[in-house]
Write a protein that holds these residues in place. Sequence first.
Motif, PDB file in Angstrom:
ATOM      1  N   THR A  32       0.834  -1.009  -0.122  1.00 55.12           N
ATOM      2  CA  THR A  32       0.000   0.004  -0.076  1.00 55.12           C
ATOM      3  C   THR A  32       0.859   1.209   0.090  1.00 55.12           C
ATOM      4  O   THR A  32       1.977   1.092   0.411  1.00 55.12           O
ATOM      5  CB  THR A  32      -1.001   0.220   1.315  1.00 55.12           C
ATOM      6  N   TYR A  33       0.255   2.382  -0.497  1.00 57.90           N
ATOM      7  CA  TYR A  33       1.190   3.615  -0.691  1.00 57.90           C
ATOM      8  C   TYR A  33       0.108   4.910  -0.295  1.00 57.90           C
ATOM      9  O   TYR A  33      -1.074   4.767  -0.715  1.00 57.90           O
ATOM     10  CB  TYR A  33       1.630   3.767  -1.795  1.00 57.90           C
ATOM     11  N   ASN A  34       0.848   5.999  -0.009  1.00 59.13           N
ATOM     12  CA  ASN A  34       0.283   7.280   0.009  1.00 59.13           C
ATOM     13  C   ASN A  34       1.004   8.101  -0.912  1.00 59.13           C
ATOM     14  O   ASN A  34       2.115   8.036  -1.159  1.00 59.13           O
ATOM     15  CB  ASN A  34       0.168   8.165   1.263  1.00 59.13           C
ATOM     16  N   PHE A  35       0.070   9.025  -1.747  1.00 65.39           N
ATOM     17  CA  PHE A  35       0.764   9.960  -2.574  1.00 65.39           C
ATOM     18  C   PHE A  35       0.272  11.330  -2.087  1.00 65.39           C
ATOM     19  O   PHE A  35      -0.823  11.629  -1.847  1.00 65.39           O
ATOM     20  CB  PHE A  35       0.590   9.760  -4.066  1.00 65.39           C
ATOM     21  N   VAL A  36       1.354  12.336  -1.772  1.00 68.19           N
ATOM     22  CA  VAL A  36       1.073  13.529  -1.016  1.00 68.19           C
ATOM     23  C   VAL A  36       1.765  14.850  -1.769  1.00 68.19           C
ATOM     24  O   VAL A  36       2.674  14.615  -2.440  1.00 68.19           O
ATOM     25  CB  VAL A  36       2.048  13.279   0.476  1.00 68.19           C
ATOM     26  N   ILE A  37       0.929  15.792  -1.830  1.00 60.02           N
ATOM     27  CA  ILE A  37       1.728  17.013  -2.563  1.00 60.02           C
ATOM     28  C   ILE A  37       1.610  18.050  -1.156  1.00 60.02           C
ATOM     29  O   ILE A  37       0.590  17.953  -0.247  1.00 60.02           O
ATOM     30  CB  ILE A  37       0.742  17.279  -3.629  1.00 60.02           C
ATOM     31  N   PHE A  38       2.289  19.209  -1.432  1.00 58.65           N
ATOM     32  CA  PHE A  38       2.325  20.073  -0.283  1.00 58.65           C
ATOM     33  C   PHE A  38       1.660  21.523  -0.785  1.00 58.65           C
ATOM     34  O   PHE A  38       1.782  22.119  -1.862  1.00 58.65           O
ATOM     35  CB  PHE A  38       3.699  20.493   0.047  1.00 58.65           C
ATOM     36  N   GLY A  70       5.499  21.653  -7.857  1.00 61.06           N
ATOM     37  CA  GLY A  70       5.967  21.720  -6.395  1.00 61.06           C
ATOM     38  C   GLY A  70       6.512  20.452  -6.250  1.00 61.06           C
ATOM     39  O   GLY A  70       6.546  19.380  -6.821  1.00 61.06           O
ATOM     40  N   MET A  71       6.718  20.175  -4.839  1.00 63.73           N
ATOM     41  CA  MET A  71       7.118  18.908  -4.280  1.00 63.73           C
ATOM     42  C   MET A  71       6.085  17.825  -3.996  1.00 63.73           C
ATOM     43  O   MET A  71       4.883  18.498  -3.680  1.00 63.73           O
ATOM     44  CB  MET A  71       8.284  19.063  -2.922  1.00 63.73           C
ATOM     45  N   SER A  72       6.381  16.469  -4.077  1.00 56.07           N
ATOM     46  CA  SER A  72       5.507  15.614  -3.980  1.00 56.07           C
ATOM     47  C   SER A  72       6.173  14.450  -3.146  1.00 56.07           C
ATOM     48  O   SER A  72       7.314  14.300  -3.067  1.00 56.07           O
ATOM     49  CB  SER A  72       4.904  15.286  -5.140  1.00 56.07           C
ATOM     50  N   ARG A  73       5.202  13.508  -2.486  1.00 51.12           N
ATOM     51  CA  ARG A  73       5.906  12.542  -1.720  1.00 51.12           C
ATOM     52  C   ARG A  73       5.110  11.160  -2.130  1.00 51.12           C
ATOM     53  O   ARG A  73       3.940  10.975  -1.752  1.00 51.12           O
ATOM     54  CB  ARG A  73       6.052  12.823  -0.159  1.00 51.12           C
ATOM     55  N   TRP A  74       5.756  10.287  -2.463  1.00 53.23           N
ATOM     56  CA  TRP A  74       5.322   8.730  -2.528  1.00 53.23           C
ATOM     57  C   TRP A  74       5.639   7.877  -1.456  1.00 53.23           C
ATOM     58  O   TRP A  74       7.032   7.627  -1.568  1.00 53.23           O
ATOM     59  CB  TRP A  74       5.529   8.219  -4.087  1.00 53.23           C
ATOM     60  N   LEU A  75       4.894   7.524  -0.649  1.00 52.41           N
ATOM     61  CA  LEU A  75       5.109   6.798   0.441  1.00 52.41           C
ATOM     62  C   LEU A  75       4.782   5.254   0.584  1.00 52.41           C
ATOM     63  O   LEU A  75       3.433   5.014   0.426  1.00 52.41           O
ATOM     64  CB  LEU A  75       4.887   7.598   1.639  1.00 52.41           C
ATOM     65  N   ILE A  76       5.545   4.331   0.690  1.00 54.22           N
ATOM     66  CA  ILE A  76       5.183   3.117   1.118  1.00 54.22           C
ATOM     67  C   ILE A  76       4.422   3.079   2.491  1.00 54.22           C
ATOM     68  O   ILE A  76       5.122   3.470   3.457  1.00 54.22           O
ATOM     69  CB  ILE A  76       6.281   1.989   0.780  1.00 54.22           C
ATOM     70  N   THR A  77       3.342   2.243   2.588  1.00 54.66           N
ATOM     71  CA  THR A  77       2.613   2.242   4.013  1.00 54.66           C
ATOM     72  C   THR A  77       2.528   0.777   4.412  1.00 54.66           C
ATOM     73  O   THR A  77       2.485  -0.141   3.596  1.00 54.66           O
ATOM     74  CB  THR A  77       1.258   3.152   3.909  1.00 54.66           C
ATOM     75  N   TYR A 177      12.239  26.009 -10.762  1.00 50.78           N
ATOM     76  CA  TYR A 177      11.943  25.387  -9.418  1.00 50.78           C
ATOM     77  C   TYR A 177      13.005  24.766  -8.493  1.00 50.78           C
ATOM     78  O   TYR A 177      13.189  24.871  -7.466  1.00 50.78           O
ATOM     79  CB  TYR A 177      10.753  24.674  -9.423  1.00 50.78           C
ATOM     80  N   ALA A 178      13.812  23.835  -9.155  1.00 48.24           N
ATOM     81  CA  ALA A 178      14.922  23.458  -8.607  1.00 48.24           C
ATOM     82  C   ALA A 178      15.964  24.402  -7.941  1.00 48.24           C
ATOM     83  O   ALA A 178      16.634  24.067  -7.113  1.00 48.24           O
ATOM     84  CB  ALA A 178      15.318  22.386  -9.535  1.00 48.24           C
ATOM     85  N   SER A 179      16.381  25.132  -8.619  1.00 53.12           N
ATOM     86  CA  SER A 179      17.232  26.124  -8.316  1.00 53.12           C
ATOM     87  C   SER A 179      16.771  27.264  -7.112  1.00 53.12           C
ATOM     88  O   SER A 179      17.616  27.476  -6.132  1.00 53.12           O
ATOM     89  CB  SER A 179      17.720  27.080  -9.480  1.00 53.12           C
ATOM     90  N   LYS A 180      15.571  27.437  -7.148  1.00 44.63           N
ATOM     91  CA  LYS A 180      14.863  28.031  -5.873  1.00 44.63           C
ATOM     92  C   LYS A 180      14.586  27.077  -4.718  1.00 44.63           C
ATOM     93  O   LYS A 180      14.348  27.670  -3.564  1.00 44.63           O
ATOM     94  CB  LYS A 180      13.565  28.538  -6.348  1.00 44.63           C
ATOM     95  N   PHE A 181      14.645  25.807  -5.022  1.00 46.39           N
ATOM     96  CA  PHE A 181      14.208  24.933  -3.974  1.00 46.39           C
ATOM     97  C   PHE A 181      15.426  24.699  -3.123  1.00 46.39           C
ATOM     98  O   PHE A 181      15.483  24.505  -1.834  1.00 46.39           O
ATOM     99  CB  PHE A 181      13.754  23.624  -4.663  1.00 46.39           C
ATOM    100  N   LEU A 182      16.621  24.446  -3.766  1.00 49.92           N
ATOM    101  CA  LEU A 182      17.877  24.495  -2.880  1.00 49.92           C
ATOM    102  C   LEU A 182      18.169  25.187  -1.935  1.00 49.92           C
ATOM    103  O   LEU A 182      18.426  24.757  -0.928  1.00 49.92           O
ATOM    104  CB  LEU A 182      19.153  24.175  -3.835  1.00 49.92           C
ATOM    105  N   GLU A 217       5.950  31.450  -3.578  1.00 49.79           N
ATOM    106  CA  GLU A 217       5.229  30.241  -4.338  1.00 49.79           C
ATOM    107  C   GLU A 217       5.677  29.186  -4.270  1.00 49.79           C
ATOM    108  O   GLU A 217       5.204  28.146  -3.910  1.00 49.79           O
ATOM    109  CB  GLU A 217       4.881  30.983  -5.922  1.00 49.79           C
ATOM    110  N   VAL A 218       7.245  28.963  -4.409  1.00 46.14           N
ATOM    111  CA  VAL A 218       7.918  27.925  -4.236  1.00 46.14           C
ATOM    112  C   VAL A 218       8.145  27.405  -2.821  1.00 46.14           C
ATOM    113  O   VAL A 218       7.729  26.121  -2.690  1.00 46.14           O
ATOM    114  CB  VAL A 218       9.385  28.125  -4.750  1.00 46.14           C
ATOM    115  N   LEU A 219       8.033  28.301  -1.990  1.00 47.26           N
ATOM    116  CA  LEU A 219       8.110  27.688  -0.513  1.00 47.26           C
ATOM    117  C   LEU A 219       6.779  27.107   0.037  1.00 47.26           C
ATOM    118  O   LEU A 219       6.800  26.275   0.517  1.00 47.26           O
ATOM    119  CB  LEU A 219       8.242  28.880   0.411  1.00 47.26           C
ATOM    120  N   TYR A 220       5.811  27.615  -0.777  1.00 44.71           N
ATOM    121  CA  TYR A 220       4.433  27.092  -0.399  1.00 44.71           C
ATOM    122  C   TYR A 220       4.311  25.668  -0.751  1.00 44.71           C
ATOM    123  O   TYR A 220       3.592  24.768  -0.061  1.00 44.71           O
ATOM    124  CB  TYR A 220       3.254  28.047  -1.190  1.00 44.71           C
ATOM    125  N   THR A 221       4.821  25.259  -1.930  1.00 42.87           N
ATOM    126  CA  THR A 221       4.589  24.038  -2.352  1.00 42.87           C
ATOM    127  C   THR A 221       6.035  22.883  -2.125  1.00 42.87           C
ATOM    128  O   THR A 221       6.085  21.687  -2.597  1.00 42.87           O
ATOM    129  CB  THR A 221       4.301  23.750  -4.177  1.00 42.87           C
TER     130      THR A 221
END
Length: 445
Positions: A32-38, A70-77, A177-182, A217-221
């Motif tokens: 099972t897994y969850n998919f998360v966005i911020f 933005g960032m997302s997260r795929w998590l095995i649960t 986005y990547a250069s602002k995310f770092l 805007e980048v920080l928000y996600t």
Amino acid sequence: MKKILLFVLAILFTTADAQEIQMYFPHFKGKTYNFVIFRGSDAKVVIKDTIPQDGKFTLKIPKEYAPYTGMSRWLITGTQEGGGLDMLIPGHDFSVKCTSAKPDNDNIIYTDNVEIPELNLFYKKQSEIFARHDAMLQATKAFTSKDKNYSVYEQEYRNQLKAYERLQDELKKKNDYASKFLPIVNLTQGIGTKIYQSEEEKARNAADYITNELDWEVLYTSGHWSGVITSWVDIHTLVLNNPKKFAADFSEINKKITDPDKYTDLVKRIAFAVNKSGEDRFLAEIAPIVAGSGKVTSYDGLLAAYVSGTQGNIAPDLTLSPDGKMILKSSNFSGKEYRKTLLIFYKSDCGSCIELLRELSVKYEQLKSAGVRIISFSADEDETVFKNKTKDFLWKDFYTDLKGLKGINFKNYGVVGTPTLFLIDRSGKIELRTATLREIEDQLK
């Protein structure tokens, strides 16, 4: 210098209805897994599902959030070992494939993705700069200026400072986005846009970046919204300690965030962080800016602190009886006998409150002699607990409605944490809102 954990990046291609990520992880079939966005303070779980037996499945960004950047997260649960990927989504479909039982950056294959190598290269450059910097810094400390190699160490140390500045210039020129995310990830590690040794210089650099350069805007996600905002508050309250500067910086940030939902999330996180620090005078400095912004529609919960019980305003009247019939007007707090009132909100089992009440008992006669009346309100919801605590109080004005932080007086004063103290003058105006008796004593001097 702390090392930065590598984040897995991915690129999504925008479709008319939704964004999709095609996944192939055969070794994880049946899990099972969850998919998360911020989105600001929220980590939204948009999918909960099970990986099919062939290991192929699709992650979809719901229509209401598409196009999502933005960032997302795929998590095995549901397993002890867990696992998953953090993925950057800049608005394009893409696919991820891994046939290994132990996925890593070397065996995960991305299709239609150009940002992973770019960001990984930035991470690699930064890690190498930090490693050389730290080595040369230690060398300059270990050897004296008389050592034959000292000038070499010192020059190389300066070289790494310049190399880090050049890296920052690269990030600004890239402007994706990547250069602002770092830099956002760096902030969470206590790293700014320049390398400094003193904590105050680090704090000033980070505060300046957050105020003037950070892409909100980048920080928000990014998944780091709450952490960066809390760090910004801590920098001001714990290091810079200048409420006027805090307000000036917030005024600049206030201009940049126009969306009401994002702005409300921002000021709510600030209120939480300031309340936790116990430095309510900082909140008092920005309350007029927040209230005057027109971007907050409802001041409840944490947001009540911006309009209720703020320094410089008239204190709300107090409801003294559970039925709400006994009211003490703020203009009558001091009466004829006292010149000021110390209003205390506490909870009997709160560690900081216990210490405050102990300190208050020691200094009660001193405060009384200074013409200060003490009124206390408890967030206790158990009457026995309340009575056991108050039986030792030296002052006679103590109350509770047994409704905890949801009580009418807590709401009216915008109190969301304990202890919270108010010093109120004879006319009923709030002179100081704080979490410590020390600041009350300083105000009385």
